[in-house]
Design an enzyme around this catalytic site. Structure first.
Site, PDB file in Angstrom:
ATOM      1  N   GLY A  11      13.031  31.430 -31.044  1.00 17.50           N
ATOM      2  CA  GLY A  11      14.819  31.610 -30.051  1.00 17.50           C
ATOM      3  C   GLY A  11      14.637  29.694 -31.369  1.00 17.50           C
ATOM      4  N   LYS A  67      23.972  17.737 -41.857  1.00 16.35           N
ATOM      5  CA  LYS A  67      23.389  16.041 -41.705  1.00 16.35           C
ATOM      6  C   LYS A  67      23.095  14.906 -42.909  1.00 16.35           C
ATOM      7  CE  LYS A  67      20.076  18.726 -38.481  1.00 16.35           C
ATOM      8  NZ  LYS A  67      19.726  19.371 -38.439  1.00 16.35           N
ATOM      9  N   GLU A  84      24.447  10.101 -33.552  1.00 15.07           N
ATOM     10  CA  GLU A  84      23.460  10.555 -33.348  1.00 15.07           C
ATOM     11  C   GLU A  84      22.247  11.616 -33.142  1.00 15.07           C
ATOM     12  OE1 GLU A  84      20.942   7.158 -33.176  1.00 15.07           O
ATOM     13  OE2 GLU A  84      20.229   8.640 -34.784  1.00 15.07           O
ATOM     14  N   LYS A 129      27.265  18.655 -36.290  1.00 17.56           N
ATOM     15  CA  LYS A 129      26.651  17.793 -37.746  1.00 17.56           C
ATOM     16  C   LYS A 129      27.739  19.211 -37.915  1.00 17.56           C
ATOM     17  CE  LYS A 129      22.875  20.984 -36.428  1.00 17.56           C
ATOM     18  NZ  LYS A 129      22.202  20.884 -35.217  1.00 17.56           N
TER      19      LYS A 129
HETATM   20  P1  NAP Z   1      24.006  26.127 -27.187  1.00 16.37           P
HETATM   21  O1  NAP Z   1      22.102  26.085 -26.147  1.00 16.37           O
HETATM   22  O2  NAP Z   1      24.108  27.515 -27.582  1.00 16.37           O
HETATM   23  O3  NAP Z   1      24.643  25.869 -25.894  1.00 16.37           O
HETATM   24  C1  NAP Z   1      25.774  25.209 -26.080  1.00 16.37           C
HETATM   25  C2  NAP Z   1      26.628  25.234 -24.906  1.00 16.37           C
HETATM   26  O4  NAP Z   1      28.262  25.463 -25.265  1.00 16.37           O
HETATM   27  C3  NAP Z   1      26.822  26.687 -24.265  1.00 16.37           C
HETATM   28  O5  NAP Z   1      26.276  26.110 -22.814  1.00 16.37           O
HETATM   29  C4  NAP Z   1      28.379  27.545 -23.806  1.00 16.37           C
HETATM   30  O6  NAP Z   1      28.447  27.904 -22.498  1.00 16.37           O
HETATM   31  C5  NAP Z   1      28.809  25.761 -24.198  1.00 16.37           C
HETATM   32  N1  NAP Z   1      30.191  26.401 -24.940  1.00 16.37           N
HETATM   33  C6  NAP Z   1      30.591  27.154 -26.081  1.00 16.37           C
HETATM   34  N2  NAP Z   1      31.905  27.989 -26.163  1.00 16.37           N
HETATM   35  C7  NAP Z   1      32.336  27.084 -25.673  1.00 16.37           C
HETATM   36  C8  NAP Z   1      33.310  27.382 -24.966  1.00 16.37           C
HETATM   37  N3  NAP Z   1      34.823  27.255 -25.887  1.00 16.37           N
HETATM   38  N4  NAP Z   1      34.084  26.263 -23.926  1.00 16.37           N
HETATM   39  C9  NAP Z   1      33.058  25.562 -23.629  1.00 16.37           C
HETATM   40  N5  NAP Z   1      31.662  25.648 -23.480  1.00 16.37           N
HETATM   41  C10 NAP Z   1      31.318  26.412 -24.586  1.00 16.37           C
HETATM   42  O7  NAP Z   1      23.800  24.680 -28.191  1.00 16.37           O
HETATM   43  P2  NAP Z   1      23.073  23.913 -28.682  1.00 16.37           P
HETATM   44  O8  NAP Z   1      21.456  24.262 -29.184  1.00 16.37           O
HETATM   45  O9  NAP Z   1      22.425  23.017 -26.825  1.00 16.37           O
HETATM   46  O10 NAP Z   1      23.381  22.662 -29.264  1.00 16.37           O
HETATM   47  C11 NAP Z   1      24.622  21.813 -28.974  1.00 16.37           C
HETATM   48  C12 NAP Z   1      25.215  20.941 -29.538  1.00 16.37           C
HETATM   49  O11 NAP Z   1      24.383  20.733 -30.266  1.00 16.37           O
HETATM   50  C13 NAP Z   1      25.311  21.869 -30.997  1.00 16.37           C
HETATM   51  O12 NAP Z   1      26.883  21.238 -32.116  1.00 16.37           O
HETATM   52  C14 NAP Z   1      23.901  21.799 -32.062  1.00 16.37           C
HETATM   53  O13 NAP Z   1      24.308  22.120 -33.925  1.00 16.37           O
HETATM   54  C15 NAP Z   1      23.611  20.753 -31.783  1.00 16.37           C
HETATM   55  N6  NAP Z   1      22.327  20.608 -32.093  1.00 16.37           N
HETATM   56  C16 NAP Z   1      21.362  21.254 -31.140  1.00 16.37           C
HETATM   57  C17 NAP Z   1      19.718  20.436 -31.260  1.00 16.37           C
HETATM   58  C18 NAP Z   1      18.982  21.523 -30.734  1.00 16.37           C
HETATM   59  O14 NAP Z   1      17.967  21.137 -30.563  1.00 16.37           O
HETATM   60  N7  NAP Z   1      19.277  22.677 -29.929  1.00 16.37           N
HETATM   61  C19 NAP Z   1      19.591  19.431 -32.052  1.00 16.37           C
HETATM   62  C20 NAP Z   1      20.198  18.580 -32.913  1.00 16.37           C
HETATM   63  C21 NAP Z   1      21.799  19.407 -32.764  1.00 16.37           C
HETATM   64  P3  NAP Z   1      27.518  28.988 -22.203  1.00 16.37           P
HETATM   65  O15 NAP Z   1      26.278  28.523 -21.876  1.00 16.37           O
HETATM   66  O16 NAP Z   1      28.308  29.484 -20.774  1.00 16.37           O
HETATM   67  O17 NAP Z   1      27.313  30.116 -23.503  1.00 16.37           O
HETATM   68  N1  HSE Z   2      18.123  24.170 -36.561  1.00 19.68           N
HETATM   69  C1  HSE Z   2      17.823  23.498 -36.152  1.00 19.68           C
HETATM   70  C2  HSE Z   2      16.989  22.465 -36.838  1.00 19.68           C
HETATM   71  C3  HSE Z   2      18.681  22.488 -35.045  1.00 19.68           C
HETATM   72  O1  HSE Z   2      15.680  23.743 -37.091  1.00 19.68           O
HETATM   73  O2  HSE Z   2      16.437  21.021 -36.996  1.00 19.68           O
HETATM   74  C4  HSE Z   2      18.492  20.826 -35.117  1.00 19.68           C
HETATM   75  O3  HSE Z   2      19.757  20.517 -35.512  1.00 19.68           O
END
Ligand code: NAP
Ligand code: HSE
Length: 428
Positions: A189, A207, A131, A107
């Site tokens: 977390g 969002k 989405e 986002k």
């Molecule tokens: P995360 O757990 O921090 O994972 C990020 C991933 O990206 C990690 O695997 C990291 O590698 C990799 N990465 C970071 N920099 C990189 C680079 N330069 N080259 C290659 N790989 C790289 O994040 P996440 O929670 O999965 O979120 C991912 C996306 O989804 C974000 O845009 C977030 O805003 C969105 N999102 C997340 C959630 C949620 O519930 N988590 C919900 C909605 C949207 P390493 O593992 O090796 O460090």
């Molecule tokens: N930090 C966000 C939340 C993760 O708490 O809703 C999902 O976008």
């Protein structure tokens, strides 16, 4: 069966690993539903050695997400790294330049660069789908872009940051102060790497700006979102609100007015018994209002591995099925640049401040409110906290401009200690 749809996934964290799991565990189901296999060609993350709880041995590895995005054996680049700029943006642009479709959960990137990315995608004949970027597992982008496409959308509202909703409901249910619950959320977390993205309202503002673009045919305007976080909310605010039949929510509201596009993401009091008031923990809720359909309420998990990966897969499967919808639901060149407008509709406000406990202090405050055209509905002075006295007002309907005028005046009285907290009361 037709040719496989081949994915390149950059980012193997919470969401990326969840996507890999779904593809590995439900390969047959996905192929049956789309008429073609969905396969992963290559993946990328920072660390090659990390155990991610999934078997990556069958996929090519790229250290550089840009190299991954442009591989010949990748049809769809799935961006799950995060960050508004840096590798996420570079790899997305590279993928589109190479003619690949893009699915992202990011986002922040789209809130800042959505218009340019949408234009690049359309010029290249590609799609960009997001989405998972809004309200996690809730299919709200699809609802707005497709299900409600025949409506004039009149208003979009919602609680779109699970972390803030967790903090606010936990404070209320456990009677704990903000700082303690914030640390609890960190230990669980829940917080983003930069917690201000959550508690400062920025993530939810991102969002809201994406939903506004679809709802109102507008170019994404994150800078136009009036933002306020939850850091100033105390357990006393929550108790006082509850005592009056309200709950405090970080609430997003977007609507198109004759003056421009109103977008605000601010803590508000909402009726405790309303659907938004009853929302507990990390759950999200989005309320959509259309001229033909009326009101639609969508509720579900706003974050986490399963829900977010579910949303990513919805976009991937659309592409596999040949469903190609423009990024914001209409051609990017037709999205209007709509000027931002501040909310002018009058509403009652909750106004809490600490007064120096001396004769005449209350009279000075009452005069400032009166001089600003603000009428007091209720007033309460509670629990003296030497040397100050906390005082709470509920105003009759007034405008934010009048309230800001009063807040400036209050600072000049010499009897108000610290900044007053002013929260809009939404009737819903
Ligand atoms: P995360 O757990 O921090 O994972 C990020 C991933 O990206 C990690 O695997 C990291 O590698 C990799 N990465 C970071 N920099 C990189 C680079 N330069 N080259 C290659 N790989 C790289 O994040 P996440 O929670 O999965 O979120 C991912 C996306 O989804 C974000 O845009 C977030 O805003 C969105 N999102 C997340 C959630 C949620 O519930 N988590 C919900 C909605 C949207 P390493 O593992 O090796 O460090
Ligand atoms: N930090 C966000 C939340 C993760 O708490 O809703 C999902 O976008």
């Amino acid at each position: 069966m037709s040719t496989p749809l081949r994915l390149g996934i950059a980012g193997l964290g919470t969401v990326g690993a969840g996507v890999v799991k779904i593809i590995q565990q439900r390969a047959n189901l996905l192929a049956q539903r789309t008429g073609r296999p969905v396969v992963i060609s290559a993946v990328s993350a920072r660390s090659r050695d990390k155990d991610r709880g999934v078997d990556l041995s069958g996929f090519a590895w790229e250290d550089d997400p840009v190299a991954l995005a442009t591989r010949d054996d990748v049809d769809v680049f799935v961006e799950l790294m995060g960050g508004s700029d840096g590798p996420a943006k570079a790899a997305t642009e590279a993928a589109l330049a190479a003619g690949k479709d893009v699915v992202t959960a990011n986002k922040a990137m789209l809130a800042h660069h959505g218009q340019a990315i949408a234009e690049q995608a359309e010029a290249a004949g590609c799609v960009v789908r997001f989405e998972a970027a809004v309200a996690g597992g809730i299919p709200v982008v699809k609802a707005l872009t497709e299900g409600l496409a025949g409506n004039q959308i009149t208003r979009v509202m919602g609680v779109m940051n699970g972390t803030c909703n967790y903090i606010l409901t936990r404070m209320e249910n456990a009677g704990l102060p903000y700082d303690e619950v914030f640390e609890e959320a960190r230990a669980l977390g829940y917080l983003e790497a930069d917690p201000n993205l959550d508690v400062g309202g920025i993530d939810a503002g991102h969002k809201l700006s994406l939903l506004s673009a679809i709802a109102f045919g507008a170019q994404v305007d994150f800078d136009g979102v009036e933002l306020e976080g939850i850091g100033q909310i105390t357990i006393e605010d929550i108790r006082q609100a509850a005592d009056m039949g309200f709950r405090i929510k970080l609430l997003g509201v977007a609507q198109l007015t004759g003056r421009g596009l109103e977008q605000r993401m601010t803590p508000c009091l909402v009726p405790a018994l309303s659907p938004l008031g009853q929302l507990e923990g990390g759950t999200n809720m989005v309320v959509l209002e259309g001229d033909s359909v009326g009101q639609i309420v969508l509720r579900g998990a706003g974050a986490g591995e399963g829900p977010t990966a579910s949303a990513v897969m919805s976009d991937v499967l659309d592409i596999a099925r040949g469903i190609r919808v423009t990024t914001f639901g209409q051609p990017a060149a037709t999205l209007d640049r709509i000027k931002p407008a501040r909310a002018t509709a009058a509403a009652p406000y909750y106004l809490r401040m600490a007064l120096v406990d001396k004769p005449g202090a209350m009279a000075k405050v009452a005069k400032v409110l009166g001089d600003s055209g603000i009428s007091i509905d209720r007033m309460r002075q509670y629990g003296h906290d030497e040397p100050t006295a906390p005082v709470l007002f509920v105003t009759h309907k007034t405008t934010r401009d009048a309230l800001d005028h009063a807040i400036t005046g209050l600072a000049e009285t010499g009897v108000v200690v610290g900044d007053p907290v002013a929260l809009r009361i939404e009737a819903l």
